[in-house]
Design a protein around this motif. Structure first.
Motif, mmCIF file in Angstrom:
data_model
loop_
_atom_site.group_PDB
_atom_site.id
_atom_site.type_symbol
_atom_site.label_atom_id
_atom_site.label_comp_id
_atom_site.label_asym_id
_atom_site.label_seq_id
_atom_site.Cartn_x
_atom_site.Cartn_y
_atom_site.Cartn_z
ATOM 1 N N ALA A 243 69.144 -14.629 -105.577
ATOM 2 C CA ALA A 243 68.564 -13.740 -104.573
ATOM 3 C C ALA A 243 69.657 -12.929 -103.883
ATOM 4 O O ALA A 243 70.853 -13.217 -104.009
ATOM 5 N N ALA A 244 69.237 -11.942 -103.100
ATOM 6 C CA ALA A 244 70.186 -11.047 -102.428
ATOM 7 C C ALA A 244 71.097 -11.796 -101.457
ATOM 8 O O ALA A 244 72.244 -11.393 -101.229
ATOM 9 N N ILE A 245 70.607 -12.903 -100.879
ATOM 10 C CA ILE A 245 71.412 -13.656 -99.916
ATOM 11 C C ILE A 245 72.385 -14.616 -100.600
ATOM 12 O O ILE A 245 73.191 -15.268 -99.920
ATOM 13 N N PHE A 246 72.326 -14.704 -101.923
ATOM 14 C CA PHE A 246 73.165 -15.686 -102.619
ATOM 15 C C PHE A 246 74.652 -15.512 -102.359
ATOM 16 O O PHE A 246 75.342 -16.505 -102.063
ATOM 17 N N PRO A 247 75.223 -14.309 -102.491
ATOM 18 C CA PRO A 247 76.684 -14.195 -102.371
ATOM 19 C C PRO A 247 77.248 -14.741 -101.066
ATOM 20 O O PRO A 247 78.269 -15.447 -101.066
ATOM 21 N N GLU A 248 76.603 -14.434 -99.927
ATOM 22 C CA GLU A 248 77.111 -14.924 -98.652
ATOM 23 C C GLU A 248 76.955 -16.435 -98.551
ATOM 24 O O GLU A 248 77.857 -17.132 -98.059
ATOM 25 N N HIS B 150 79.925 -19.623 -98.289
ATOM 26 C CA HIS B 150 79.954 -20.813 -97.429
ATOM 27 C C HIS B 150 80.077 -22.092 -98.267
ATOM 28 O O HIS B 150 80.783 -23.030 -97.876
ATOM 29 N N ALA B 151 79.392 -22.127 -99.404
ATOM 30 C CA ALA B 151 79.476 -23.296 -100.282
ATOM 31 C C ALA B 151 80.903 -23.509 -100.783
ATOM 32 O O ALA B 151 81.399 -24.641 -100.833
ATOM 33 N N LEU B 152 81.570 -22.425 -101.127
ATOM 34 C CA LEU B 152 82.966 -22.525 -101.569
ATOM 35 C C LEU B 152 83.863 -23.056 -100.453
ATOM 36 O O LEU B 152 84.756 -23.878 -100.699
ATOM 37 N N LYS C 143 71.563 -34.224 -92.844
ATOM 38 C CA LYS C 143 72.243 -34.287 -91.545
ATOM 39 C C LYS C 143 73.427 -33.309 -91.546
ATOM 40 O O LYS C 143 73.806 -32.760 -92.587
ATOM 41 N N ASN C 144 73.988 -33.070 -90.372
ATOM 42 C CA ASN C 144 75.178 -32.245 -90.186
ATOM 43 C C ASN C 144 75.014 -30.827 -90.739
ATOM 44 O O ASN C 144 75.695 -30.423 -91.690
ATOM 45 N N PRO C 145 74.139 -30.015 -90.150
ATOM 46 C CA PRO C 145 73.932 -28.657 -90.639
ATOM 47 C C PRO C 145 75.179 -27.780 -90.517
ATOM 48 O O PRO C 145 75.929 -27.888 -89.548
ATOM 49 N N ASP C 146 75.385 -26.926 -91.513
ATOM 50 C CA ASP C 146 76.520 -26.009 -91.534
ATOM 51 C C ASP C 146 76.128 -24.778 -92.329
ATOM 52 O O ASP C 146 76.137 -24.799 -93.566
ATOM 53 N N ASN C 147 75.742 -23.695 -91.649
ATOM 54 C CA ASN C 147 75.342 -22.449 -92.301
ATOM 55 C C ASN C 147 74.238 -22.660 -93.340
ATOM 56 O O ASN C 147 74.273 -22.076 -94.424
#
Length: 255
Positions: free
Chosen positions: A101-106, A110-112, A136-140
């Motif tokens: 999807a269009a939001i994948f790159p951003e 964060h995953a990297l 648990k522990n949300p991050d972006n």
């Protein structure tokens, strides 16, 4: 000016079988999102000649390395030989019938960051059929997956999945290779158990339906065939299925 994403240190690994148009859609979608990977590996599982011919035509457009086999050897072999060919520290594994999807790159950026700053992580998951029950522990948008065998329900066992994910290329050193010569469901299940028994750690993208879309066209339908009882909506079969999985998952994990 559109932002460009150059994901150095990451190889895109795509498993493919008789769905060359779907593969084209996947690769074109990444290109349209301005996503560049250090390397792209396409592992083919003995597709028909017309699909192999089309793969060779696609190579001139998308510059991927094609790993082939003279005959179909199943999902386990296809992932194994594809992963063996990866030379970068990280692997983004995607099956050919998915589209980013269009939001994948951003989100992938964060995953990297998570993988590069948290060496204990083995995997970042981007897609699922249901939300993992213990987060648990949300991050972006990413959450730690918390597995404890004593927690209720059997869905807690689904920490690992063959759906799109980012993993360390050294994955086999910790969890072993995929079982070969078995049906795809058993291959995936065996790796799921290995991931749990070897104390795998993963994070899960909670909005899991919005990073990738799984597309099964009439021209190129899914090649994965499952037994009817696994998918039936019949109430009795559904209850039997839930009980069976609860007992089997716990038994297999504890033995």
């Amino acid at each position: 000016m559109e932002k460009e994403y150059d994901f150095k240190g990451v190889s895109l690994l795509v498993t493919h079988y008789n769905r060359s148009r779907s593969l084209e859609q996947l690769l074109r979608s990444f290109a349209e999102l301005n996503c560049r990977f250090e390397d792209i590996v396409v592992s083919d599982d003995g597709s028909k000649p017309e699909h192999i011919d089309y793969l060779h035509a696609l190579q001139s457009q998308f510059s991927f390395r094609l790993i082939t086999t003279p005959k179909n050897k199943g999902l386990g072999n296809n992932i194994n030989k594809g992963q063996d060919a990866v030379q970068t520290p990280l692997t983004l594994y995607v099956q050919e019938d998915f589209t980013p999807a269009a939001i994948f790159p951003e989100s992938f950026t964060h995953a990297l960051r998570l993988m590069n700053t948290r060496p204990e992580l083995d995997m970042v998951r981007f897609y699922a059929y249901f939300e993992y029950p213990y987060l648990k522990n949300p991050d972006n948008g990413f959450y730690d997956m918390g597995f404890k065998v004593w927690k209720p329900g059997y869905r807690k066992f689904y920490m690992y999945s063959d759906h799109p994910h980012l993993r360390r290329t050294s994955f086999f050193q910790k969890f072993g290779r995929y079982i070969e010569g078995q049906k795809g469901d058993f291959t995936e299940y065996s790796m799921m158990m290995s991931f749990l028994k070897n104390k795998g750690q993963a994070v899960f993208y909670k909005d899991f339906k919005n990073l990738f879309t799984q597309k099964n066209s009439e021209v190129e339908p899914s090649t994965m065939k499952r037994e009817e009882w696994r998918q039936s909506d019949n109430f009795f079969l559904s209850q039997v299925r839930h009980l069976y999985r609860h007992l089997k998952f716990n038994f297999d994990y504890l033995t």
